[in-house]
Scaffold this motif. Structure first.
Motif, PDB file in Angstrom:
ATOM      1  N   GLY A  96      46.769 129.106  87.546  1.00 16.67           N
ATOM      2  CA  GLY A  96      45.943 129.013  86.348  1.00 16.67           C
ATOM      3  C   GLY A  96      44.623 128.307  86.563  1.00 16.67           C
ATOM      4  N   SER A  97      44.458 127.654  87.730  1.00 15.12           N
ATOM      5  CA  SER A  97      43.191 126.977  88.010  1.00 15.12           C
ATOM      6  C   SER A  97      42.085 128.011  88.175  1.00 15.12           C
ATOM      7  CB  SER A  97      43.295 126.148  89.290  1.00 15.12           C
ATOM      8  OG  SER A  97      44.278 125.149  89.163  1.00 15.12           O
ATOM      9  N   LYS A  98      40.936 127.720  87.600  1.00 15.62           N
ATOM     10  CA  LYS A  98      39.784 128.603  87.718  1.00 15.62           C
ATOM     11  C   LYS A  98      38.793 127.973  88.689  1.00 15.62           C
ATOM     12  CE  LYS A  98      35.983 130.543  85.017  1.00 15.62           C
ATOM     13  NZ  LYS A  98      35.331 130.571  83.700  1.00 15.62           N
ATOM     14  N   PHE A  99      38.274 128.768  89.635  1.00 15.12           N
ATOM     15  CA  PHE A  99      37.375 128.198  90.622  1.00 15.12           C
ATOM     16  C   PHE A  99      36.515 129.289  91.245  1.00 15.12           C
ATOM     17  CE2 PHE A  99      40.374 130.102  93.264  1.00 15.12           C
ATOM     18  CZ  PHE A  99      41.623 129.500  93.189  1.00 15.12           C
ATOM     19  N   ALA A 100      35.552 128.851  92.039  1.00 16.11           N
ATOM     20  CA  ALA A 100      34.774 129.733  92.900  1.00 16.11           C
ATOM     21  C   ALA A 100      35.126 129.359  94.332  1.00 16.11           C
ATOM     22  CB  ALA A 100      33.281 129.560  92.650  1.00 16.11           C
ATOM     23  N   VAL A 101      35.601 130.332  95.103  1.00 15.77           N
ATOM     24  CA  VAL A 101      36.096 130.045  96.449  1.00 15.77           C
ATOM     25  C   VAL A 101      35.261 130.810  97.484  1.00 15.77           C
ATOM     26  CG1 VAL A 101      37.856 131.850  96.239  1.00 15.77           C
ATOM     27  CG2 VAL A 101      38.119 130.080  97.971  1.00 15.77           C
ATOM     28  N   ILE A 137      44.124 134.276 101.590  1.00 15.22           N
ATOM     29  CA  ILE A 137      44.618 134.460 100.230  1.00 15.22           C
ATOM     30  C   ILE A 137      44.247 135.866  99.777  1.00 15.22           C
ATOM     31  CG2 ILE A 137      42.531 133.561  99.079  1.00 15.22           C
ATOM     32  CD1 ILE A 137      44.450 132.130  97.089  1.00 15.22           C
ATOM     33  N   ASN A 138      45.141 136.518  99.011  1.00 17.37           N
ATOM     34  CA  ASN A 138      44.895 137.861  98.500  1.00 17.37           C
ATOM     35  C   ASN A 138      44.008 137.799  97.256  1.00 17.37           C
ATOM     36  OD1 ASN A 138      46.576 138.828 100.480  1.00 17.37           O
ATOM     37  ND2 ASN A 138      48.318 139.182  99.130  1.00 17.37           N
ATOM     38  N   VAL A 139      43.075 138.727  97.166  1.00 16.26           N
ATOM     39  CA  VAL A 139      42.180 138.802  96.012  1.00 16.26           C
ATOM     40  C   VAL A 139      42.325 140.172  95.362  1.00 16.26           C
ATOM     41  CG1 VAL A 139      39.794 138.735  95.215  1.00 16.26           C
ATOM     42  CG2 VAL A 139      40.536 137.213  97.067  1.00 16.26           C
ATOM     43  N   LYS A 140      42.670 140.191  94.077  1.00 14.06           N
ATOM     44  CA  LYS A 140      42.760 141.448  93.328  1.00 14.06           C
ATOM     45  C   LYS A 140      41.382 141.760  92.757  1.00 14.06           C
ATOM     46  CE  LYS A 140      45.062 143.772  89.463  1.00 14.06           C
ATOM     47  NZ  LYS A 140      43.807 144.270  88.850  1.00 14.06           N
ATOM     48  N   LEU A 141      40.835 142.899  93.150  1.00 14.60           N
ATOM     49  CA  LEU A 141      39.502 143.294  92.708  1.00 14.60           C
ATOM     50  C   LEU A 141      39.572 144.070  91.396  1.00 14.60           C
ATOM     51  CD1 LEU A 141      38.110 144.513  96.142  1.00 14.60           C
ATOM     52  CD2 LEU A 141      37.529 142.377  94.984  1.00 14.60           C
ATOM     53  N   GLU A 142      38.605 143.809  90.510  1.00 19.01           N
ATOM     54  CA  GLU A 142      38.467 144.626  89.316  1.00 19.01           C
ATOM     55  C   GLU A 142      37.829 145.962  89.720  1.00 19.01           C
ATOM     56  OE1 GLU A 142      39.787 143.692  86.549  1.00 19.01           O
ATOM     57  OE2 GLU A 142      40.332 141.715  87.331  1.00 19.01           O
ATOM     58  N   GLY A 158      37.393 133.318  90.210  1.00 20.15           N
ATOM     59  CA  GLY A 158      38.576 133.873  89.561  1.00 20.15           C
ATOM     60  C   GLY A 158      39.614 132.809  89.271  1.00 20.15           C
ATOM     61  N   THR A 159      40.847 133.242  89.075  1.00 22.28           N
ATOM     62  CA  THR A 159      41.928 132.351  88.661  1.00 22.28           C
ATOM     63  C   THR A 159      43.065 132.393  89.675  1.00 22.28           C
ATOM     64  OG1 THR A 159      41.379 132.731  86.343  1.00 22.28           O
ATOM     65  CG2 THR A 159      43.561 131.830  86.808  1.00 22.28           C
ATOM     66  N   ARG A 160      43.561 131.233  90.040  1.00 17.17           N
ATOM     67  CA  ARG A 160      44.677 131.124  91.000  1.00 17.17           C
ATOM     68  C   ARG A 160      45.926 131.740  90.398  1.00 17.17           C
ATOM     69  NH1 ARG A 160      48.167 131.129  94.292  1.00 17.17           N
ATOM     70  NH2 ARG A 160      48.698 129.501  95.802  1.00 17.17           N
ATOM     71  N   ASP A 161      46.524 132.659  91.135  1.00 12.76           N
ATOM     72  CA  ASP A 161      47.689 133.397  90.655  1.00 12.76           C
ATOM     73  C   ASP A 161      48.415 133.916  91.896  1.00 12.76           C
ATOM     74  OD1 ASP A 161      49.455 134.994  89.058  1.00 12.76           O
ATOM     75  OD2 ASP A 161      47.889 135.177  87.540  1.00 12.76           O
ATOM     76  N   GLU A 176      52.195 137.478  97.128  1.00 12.70           N
ATOM     77  CA  GLU A 176      51.654 136.387  97.941  1.00 12.70           C
ATOM     78  C   GLU A 176      50.684 135.566  97.101  1.00 12.70           C
ATOM     79  OE1 GLU A 176      53.717 137.663 101.421  1.00 12.70           O
ATOM     80  OE2 GLU A 176      52.642 135.796 100.974  1.00 12.70           O
ATOM     81  N   ALA A 177      50.272 134.409  97.659  1.00 15.44           N
ATOM     82  CA  ALA A 177      49.247 133.604  96.996  1.00 15.44           C
ATOM     83  C   ALA A 177      48.008 134.455  96.762  1.00 15.44           C
ATOM     84  CB  ALA A 177      48.905 132.385  97.852  1.00 15.44           C
ATOM     85  N   GLY A 178      47.434 134.358  95.563  1.00 20.32           N
ATOM     86  CA  GLY A 178      46.329 135.254  95.249  1.00 20.32           C
ATOM     87  C   GLY A 178      45.334 134.700  94.252  1.00 20.32           C
ATOM     88  N   ILE A 179      44.296 135.491  94.032  1.00 20.48           N
ATOM     89  CA  ILE A 179      43.276 135.235  93.022  1.00 20.48           C
ATOM     90  C   ILE A 179      43.161 136.484  92.176  1.00 20.48           C
ATOM     91  CG2 ILE A 179      40.849 134.685  92.593  1.00 20.48           C
ATOM     92  CD1 ILE A 179      40.779 133.395  95.371  1.00 20.48           C
TER      93      ILE A 179
END
Length: 724
Positions: free
Chosen positions: A447-452, A478-483, A507-510, A515-518
């Motif tokens: 749920g943390s929101k950040f810029a990585v 870390i995996n990133v789900k793209l819009e 994005g948001t940590r999820d 796997e660990a993702g954004i």
């Protein structure tokens, strides 16, 4: 504005857009109006952030779930409900239009300000308003203040005409254009908007005892003349020097209505903003007028600041209206010169009803100080002669929202993806520049929101995601789900060139794909490779940074050098050289390094009692002045296949795609041209948009032949050398 006789020329409406990607009905894609509410500590008060008249033009993104989200979240933490105000919404469907030069119909939703629409709020924030108010709108704002409410006017420097409609916030707030041309005497619902050439005239001066100057000054070290809290209604308590990254000051004309909070101190050394159309800085010191001020004229209140930079953050939500490009905003809210404490203090004061009417020196309400020359002679004329500060992009008309590019505010169409901002109280950013590492993102709570910041190393789930790897530890990813709108540019399967590039993902940590993702990625962009010297000076000490600049001189014998900004040589920074770097990069030992452009990686610090760079880990030369022996011509390169390595020489003839590329023409064959895509570290020195003097100069380019902007070009440029 309706039926305005000074609007920009008409344009052809945008071409039809595929309904397979964008919403079928125009203006349906962005109808959700953001609201942020406190969870436990509500104070029962509401702050409205206006976007009915601007604040989203050009690179501005002053919305509560975009580049003003840090400001909005801080107010939520104070207990305020924070809402975006887009205009009068008669049927509550969120579909609010800005109309101009169209047939006005009754009972339609429209981007206007009415008293009934804002009366329930306690504070109204006007940030870089770029469209003039009608007289009825001005009356609504005055009625709001007369009810004991508060307005926060956030302006910027003169010529911050972000949508190129000939108006900036200093003019809109003052109530008149800087020009005195007859076309600004509109009459009717607008009245006379010509420059009255008198500091006492105009809507702001007449009602609040103050006006915005038409100056444009820089002082990134922080305006430090902060008045004591006993003189400022307590607002300056805890306030430190405030960044001014090209801004305006104000002039007080009635000391019982208005008073300054922050001035240039005697030790401050502000300078003219390098793009200012006049002197930029008229008097200097306290005589320039306050940078931040407040007003009490009756039951209500107002506050003013001459720059958005110390308030904004680096999380823009929308695309640019004129060209559809991503916006670049400044992480001012976390900068060492931030106005975070000041802004919250201002809102708290504005939201607190008080019965005294003026700053008349009684009951502890100290009077202000009239600015000695509240309207400089330069401010009585318009250096732009009633024209916008620049040329609008082809097909863009500021007065016609149908011409706005997809995913920009007020555009007809968008992808439907807007920043969900699921956490109104984000964790504090762990680094001053607003980005965290992949390692820190992996350790963050869900749920943390950040810029990585990380490096793209693989696709994930076909075209739908990417793998982001830590730049310092390749074993951490870390995996990133793209819009959907992000996949064509940032998914390696669709765009193999993105592999290996550093990007910043907001994005948001999820979790994603088990796997660990954004997820909920609101913004993704190529990470800047290097800062300019000017940007480096504004970076907090202790940060490891990469910067680019030109070698000006030796410093401290063989031990250091002075690096100057490629665009503005008045900005310099001292660079302490490590022992193994001196032979090659000390101008004392190697005079040929003078005037060379260097990219330097090190730690922002001080050296020789001035801003500096220490612990330099890497130095690279961007260009030298060595004449090459056997280069290809532009014609030679045009005959090659894409993917060929080339060394080509030609003449710089134009900027391409704003600051991002240049046109290289054949020295002998007219019409033969290549588009040279510039890397981030090369733009300060080699972009014709930033350096018009480059036009006509000869340039040697090393890179890979590849198309750019659907035109033959050179990408992956490793070397650029001016030959004359």
């Amino acid at each position: 504005m309706k039926q305005v006789n000074f609007k920009l020329s008409s344009v052809v409406l945008a071409a039809a857009i595929s309904t397979s990607v964008f919403a079928a009905q125009p203006y349906d894609w962005n109808n959700h109006i953001p609201v942020k509410t406190p969870t436990t500590n509500s104070n029962g008060k509401t702050v409205l952030f206006d976007v009915s008249h601007g604040g989203v033009e050009g690179n501005a993104d002053w919305v509560i779930d975009g580049a003003f989200s840090d400001f909005a979240d801080a107010l939520v933490n104070e207990g305020y409900t924070v809402k975006e105000y887009r205009g009068v919404d008669l049927n509550n469907d969120g579909k609010i239009r800005f109309f101009d030069d169209r047939t006005s119909q009754s009972n339609q939703n429209e981007a206007v300000i009415s008293y009934d629409a804002i009366k329930d709020a306690d504070v109204f924030v006007l940030a870089e308003t770029n469209r003039p108010f009608t007289q009825s709108e001005q009356a609504a704002l005055l009625q709001f203040v007369a009810d004991g409410k508060g307005i926060f006017f956030i302006a910027d420097h003169y010529d911050a005409d972000r949508n190129l409609n000939t108006w900036d916030a200093t003019e809109v707030f003052n109530g008149y254009n800087r020009s005195d041309l007859a076309k600004y005497n509109l009459g009717g619902e607008y009245g006379d908007w010509r420059n009255p050439k008198s500091a006492d005239m105009g809507w702001l001066a007449e009602n609040f005892g103050i006006r915005f100057r038409f100056n444009a000054a820089d002082y990134k070290q922080g305006v430090s003349g902060i008045e004591s809290a006993s003189k400022t209604e307590g607002i300056t308590l805890g306030v430190t020097p405030v960044l001014m990254a090209a801004g305006a000051t104000l002039a007080i004309v009635d000391e019982q209505k208005a008073k300054g909070l922050v001035y240039f101190s005697p030790s401050d050394t502000p300078a003219k903003w390098r793009h200012a159309k006049d002197d930029g800085l008229y008097f200097g010191g306290r005589n320039e007028g306050p940078y931040v001020a407040i007003s009490k004229a009756g039951l209500g209140k107002a506050a003013f600041i001459g720059d958005s930079s110390p308030i904004e953050d680096a999380t823009p939500k929308y695309k640019r209206q004129d060209n559809g490009n991503s916006k670049k905003t400044y992480p001012g809210w976390t900068d060492r010169g931030n106005a975070a404490v000041l802004s919250v203090n201002i809102i708290n004061w504005l939201a607190t009803p008080e019965s005294y009417q003026y700053f008349d020196g009684t009951n502890g309400h100290a009077s202000g100080e009239v600015t000695p020359v509240p309207m400089a002679p330069q401010e009585m004329s318009d250096p732009n002669n009633g024209q916008p500060w620049g040329t609008p992009a082809s097909g863009f008309d500021a007065w016609n929202t149908d011409s706005y590019k997809n995913n920009s505010f007020n555009a007809p169409y968008g992808s439907g993806q807007t920043n969900p901002d699921p956490n109104p109280n984000p964790d504090p950013k762990p680094t001053p520049d607003g980005t965290i590492s992949v390692a820190q993102a992996l350790a963050a709570s869900a749920g943390s929101k950040f810029a990585v910041l990380g490096k793209v190393t693989a696709e994930v789930n076909g075209i739908y995601g990417l793998l982001l790897t830590d730049t310092a530890n390749a074993s951490l990813s870390i995996n990133v789900k793209l819009e959907s709108a992000q996949r064509s540019d940032f998914n390696p399967q669709l765009n193999p060139e993105i592999l290996g590039q550093s990007v910043i993902v907001t994005g948001t940590r999820d979790s994603y794909m088990g796997e660990a993702g954004i997820r909920y990625v609101s913004d993704i962009q190529i990470a800047p490779v290097a800062l300019s010297v000017e940007q480096a000076l504004a970076t907090a000490e202790g940060n490891e940074i990469e910067l680019v600049g030109r070698v000006k001189s030796a410093l401290n014998d063989i031990y250091a050098l002075v690096l100057e900004d490629s665009q503005n040589p008045t900005h310099t920074i001292n660079v302490k050289l490590e022992s193994h770097q001196r032979a090659a990069f000390s101008p004392q030992l190697n005079p040929s390094i003078l005037d060379s452009t260097l990219v330097i990686k090190g730690v922002r610090s001080s050296y020789m009692s001035a801003p500096g760079i220490r612990e330099v880990s890497e130095i690279q030369t961007v260009g030298t002045t060595t004449e090459p022996s056997s280069d290809m011509s532009v014609a030679d390169v045009l005959a090659l296949n894409n993917g060929s390595a080339v060394v080509v020489s030609g003449k710089i003839t134009a900027a391409v795609n704003d600051i991002y590329a240049l046109e290289l023409s054949d020295a002998t064959v007219v019409g033969n041209k290549l588009y040279i895509k510039l890397e981030a570290a090369q733009r300060d020195a080699f972009s014709p948009k930033l350096n018009p003097s480059l036009i006509g100069k000869s340039l040697r380019v090393e890179g890979i032949k590849n198309d750019y902007m659907s035109h033959p070009g050179v990408r992956n440029v490793t070397s650029l050398v001016l030959l004359n």
